[in-house]
Design a protein around this motif. Structure first.
Motif, mmCIF file in Angstrom:
data_model
loop_
_atom_site.group_PDB
_atom_site.id
_atom_site.type_symbol
_atom_site.label_atom_id
_atom_site.label_comp_id
_atom_site.label_asym_id
_atom_site.label_seq_id
_atom_site.Cartn_x
_atom_site.Cartn_y
_atom_site.Cartn_z
ATOM 1 N N GLY A 1 0.816 -1.206 0.000
ATOM 2 C CA GLY A 1 0.000 0.000 0.000
ATOM 3 C C GLY A 1 0.847 1.253 0.000
ATOM 4 O O GLY A 1 0.508 2.245 -0.644
ATOM 5 N N GLY A 2 1.985 1.208 0.698
ATOM 6 C CA GLY A 2 2.869 2.363 0.755
ATOM 7 C C GLY A 2 3.489 2.717 -0.575
ATOM 8 O O GLY A 2 3.897 3.870 -0.796
ATOM 9 N N LYS A 3 3.572 1.729 -1.482
ATOM 10 C CA LYS A 3 4.150 2.003 -2.790
ATOM 11 C C LYS A 3 3.312 2.993 -3.596
ATOM 12 O O LYS A 3 3.822 3.646 -4.514
ATOM 13 C CB LYS A 3 4.296 0.706 -3.587
ATOM 14 N N LEU A 4 2.027 3.095 -3.289
ATOM 15 C CA LEU A 4 1.162 3.983 -4.056
ATOM 16 C C LEU A 4 1.605 5.435 -3.959
ATOM 17 O O LEU A 4 1.409 6.216 -4.895
ATOM 18 C CB LEU A 4 -0.289 3.845 -3.580
ATOM 19 N N THR A 5 2.208 5.808 -2.844
ATOM 20 C CA THR A 5 2.710 7.172 -2.698
ATOM 21 C C THR A 5 3.779 7.468 -3.742
ATOM 22 O O THR A 5 3.809 8.556 -4.334
ATOM 23 C CB THR A 5 3.283 7.381 -1.283
ATOM 24 N N GLY A 6 4.663 6.501 -3.987
ATOM 25 C CA GLY A 6 5.689 6.676 -5.005
ATOM 26 C C GLY A 6 5.098 6.782 -6.397
ATOM 27 O O GLY A 6 5.533 7.616 -7.214
#
Length: 333
Positions: free
Chosen positions: A201-206
């Motif tokens: 889920g944190g990859k979406l910020t990138g």
């Protein structure tokens, strides 16, 4: 099969093999256009199995085995066979030093410009990422060889993606797929069920930052092994996706490998297994080429040909990615 990916825990130490030496000059008349394409594919994707290469470039598995054995005798490819806890693994092929010399010579550059080192090429045999790398390559092989009107126009490796976009995102691959007039550029996140869901889920910020900085909206496709894993993943993704400054700039779709019909002769990621993250209510699964219709705000893809719009090389000496399909006049046996 793509819906039954190999697990890293099923692999053990490989059995390396060696081949007799051959002179580089003699390779000029021995290598066909298909052979040279195989070398470029191994340089791009690190490791391909006998069955993957057979599906991509040969009329039969027998023909593939015969030709690959000959390329091994020429020392343009190396091979190893991982030991499995159950059954026998196919041959795994990597680029050999003579093969790297051929790839570099065709591009008019030095071997060092390829960033090739034999020990690095063979290191994949011992890597904990072997099953994941083979799984990603199996996913694209299944997509590229599926019967029908669909066609893979681009297939870039994790290594190339890291060089191009690694300061923001590190997808497992980048692809372009066209079918019935619809063209889809996408990043692939391939999960074997071992990745921490919060990190996914944190990859979406990138990806959101990449879209903002480039002005290009490129969907992210997440492939997981089971529907149970997918359900849990979608909840985690939705929590992260809704907090983005502009969620519409990061289109996301998910699919589970177990949804593929393994009674079909060619199960493929192009099948009706995809569910956009922004789908509401009881949404039906859709085919890969129908995904662009779910995101009308996508950046239009360039004209559908092999070269248009592919990721540009990061440096003047860097090779462009090879075509996902071998030359039509491959020749050879």
């Amino acid at each position: 099969m793509i819906n039954r990916p190999l697990r890293q825990t099923d692999l053990r130490a490989p059995r390396p093999t060696r081949a007799p030496a051959t002179d580089h000059a003699g390779l000029v008349v021995r290598l066909t256009a298909r052979d040279r394409w195989i070398l470029r594919m191994l340089h791009e994707h690190r490791v391909l199995t006998t069955t993957q290469l057979a599906d991509l470039a040969f009329p039969s598995l027998v023909t593939a085995r015969r030709r690959l054995a000959l390329l091994h005798r020429y020392r343009v490819v190396d091979r190893f066979r991982p030991l499995r806890t159950h059954g026998t693994a196919p041959g795994h092929w990597v680029l050999a030093p003579s093969g790297a010399a051929v790839v570099a010579a065709e591009a008019g550059i030095e071997v060092r410009d390829l960033r090739y080192r034999r020990e690095h090429a063979l290191a994949i045999a011992h890597s904990l990422q072997l099953a994941h790398t083979v799984g990603v390559n199996e996913w694209f092989t299944a997509l590229a060889t599926a019967p029908g009107a669909g066609r893979v126009l681009a297939w870039s490796s994790e290594t190339r993606c890291r060089r191009l976009w690694g300061d923001l995102v590190r997808p497992d691959s980048y692809g372009r797929y066209t079918h019935s007039g619809a063209t889809l550029d996408f990043f692939l996140e391939f999960d074997l069920g071992t990745v921490n869901l919060s990190s996914v889920g944190g990859k979406l910020t990138g990806y959101a930052e990449l879209a903002r900085s480039t002005g290009i909206i490129t969907p992210v496709l997440l492939w997981v092994p089971t529907t149970g894993r997918e359900t849990t993943l979608r909840r985690a993704l939705l929590d992260s996706w809704r907090t983005l400054p502009d969620p519409a700039a990061v289109p996301v779709a998910t699919a589970a490998a177990e949804l593929l019909d393994d009674t079909e002769p060619h199960p493929s990621p192009a099948d009706r297994v995809w569910l956009p993250l922004n789908a509401t209510g009881v949404a039906e699964r859709i085919a890969l080429h129908h995904l662009p219709a779910s995101w009308p705000h996508l950046t239009p893809s360039p004209p559908s040909n092999d070269d248009a719009g592919l990721p540009a090389p990061g440096e003047p000496t860097e090779l462009p990615p090879p075509s996902p399909t071998p030359p039509s006049s491959a020749g050879g046996q």
